[in-house]
Design an enzyme around this catalytic site. Sequence first.
Site, short mmCIF file in Angstrom:
data_model
loop_
_atom_site.label_atom_id
_atom_site.label_comp_id
_atom_site.label_asym_id
_atom_site.label_seq_id
_atom_site.Cartn_x
_atom_site.Cartn_y
_atom_site.Cartn_z
N ASP A 234 51.62 47.52 70.06
CA ASP A 234 51.70 46.20 69.44
C ASP A 234 51.85 45.15 70.54
O ASP A 234 52.60 45.34 71.50
CB ASP A 234 52.89 46.13 68.48
CG ASP A 234 52.81 44.92 67.56
OD1 ASP A 234 52.61 45.11 66.35
OD2 ASP A 234 52.95 43.78 68.07
N ILE A 235 51.15 44.04 70.41
CA ILE A 235 51.14 43.01 71.45
C ILE A 235 52.48 42.25 71.51
O ILE A 235 52.80 41.64 72.52
CB ILE A 235 49.96 42.03 71.19
CG1 ILE A 235 49.51 41.36 72.47
CG2 ILE A 235 50.30 41.00 70.11
CD1 ILE A 235 48.18 40.63 72.34
N GLN B 199 51.95 40.52 55.35
CA GLN B 199 50.92 41.19 56.16
C GLN B 199 50.08 40.14 56.87
O GLN B 199 49.51 39.25 56.23
CB GLN B 199 50.03 42.07 55.26
CG GLN B 199 48.94 42.81 56.03
CD GLN B 199 48.08 43.69 55.11
OE1 GLN B 199 48.28 43.73 53.89
NE2 GLN B 199 47.11 44.37 55.69
N HIS C 194 47.41 49.10 58.38
CA HIS C 194 48.03 49.65 59.59
C HIS C 194 49.47 50.05 59.32
O HIS C 194 50.12 49.50 58.43
CB HIS C 194 47.98 48.65 60.74
CG HIS C 194 48.56 47.30 60.41
ND1 HIS C 194 47.88 46.36 59.69
CD2 HIS C 194 49.76 46.74 60.71
CE1 HIS C 194 48.62 45.28 59.56
NE2 HIS C 194 49.77 45.49 60.17
N HIS D 71 53.14 50.51 61.40
CA HIS D 71 53.93 50.30 62.61
C HIS D 71 54.79 51.54 62.83
O HIS D 71 55.43 52.02 61.89
CB HIS D 71 54.87 49.10 62.46
CG HIS D 71 54.21 47.79 62.16
ND1 HIS D 71 54.14 46.77 63.08
CD2 HIS D 71 53.58 47.33 61.04
CE1 HIS D 71 53.51 45.73 62.55
NE2 HIS D 71 53.17 46.04 61.30
P1 AMP Z 1 51.53 42.83 60.14
O1 AMP Z 1 52.44 41.68 59.90
O2 AMP Z 1 52.08 44.10 59.59
O3 AMP Z 1 50.12 42.53 59.65
O4 AMP Z 1 51.51 43.06 61.69
C1 AMP Z 1 50.46 42.74 62.53
C2 AMP Z 1 50.89 43.19 63.91
O5 AMP Z 1 49.77 43.11 64.75
C3 AMP Z 1 51.98 42.32 64.54
O6 AMP Z 1 53.10 43.15 64.85
C4 AMP Z 1 51.31 41.76 65.79
O7 AMP Z 1 52.19 41.66 66.89
C5 AMP Z 1 50.21 42.76 66.03
N1 AMP Z 1 49.06 42.25 66.75
C6 AMP Z 1 48.36 41.10 66.51
N2 AMP Z 1 47.34 40.99 67.38
C7 AMP Z 1 47.37 42.08 68.16
C8 AMP Z 1 46.58 42.54 69.25
N3 AMP Z 1 45.53 41.85 69.71
N4 AMP Z 1 46.92 43.71 69.84
C9 AMP Z 1 47.98 44.41 69.41
N5 AMP Z 1 48.76 44.04 68.38
C10 AMP Z 1 48.48 42.88 67.77
#
Ligand code: AMP
Length: 122
Positions: A33-34, A98, A104, A106
Amino acid sequence: MSYDKNNIFAKILRGEIPCKKVCEDEYSLAFQDINPQAPVHILVIPKGEYRSLQEFTTNANDHEIASFMRIVSQVANDFDIVKSGYRILANNGEDANQEVPHFHVHVLGGKNLGRMIENTKG
Ligand code: AMP
């Protein structure tokens, strides 16, 4: 509404933007995760176009579903958080906030994660 092919995870899957890959197989991809919320914070995504758990379980085949769960489990093994414990979490839809409309999970660990829900909006 249909699947948004321009969502960030779709772009990662097409190789249009980079990710820190952890592992993958034919059907699933795991990457860092970024914006990590714990010492271990990995995202696992199916490679198919599914927005939610419902779309995934309805439309994915058994190979895709089995792959997904195996990759989630493998991530916990590879990051050595099975013994200490970890959390798997999937934000699904509006009430869960979301952000990325590609299903996805986590995988979080590496510290005590506290209670299950801490920052409810009311
Ligand atoms: P969600 O709120 O469950 O949709 O979480 C989306 C997740 O994606 C968040 O934890 C972000 O930090 C992560 N995220 C967004 N863009 C990227 C990216 N380019 N690479 C890795 N993780 C990302």
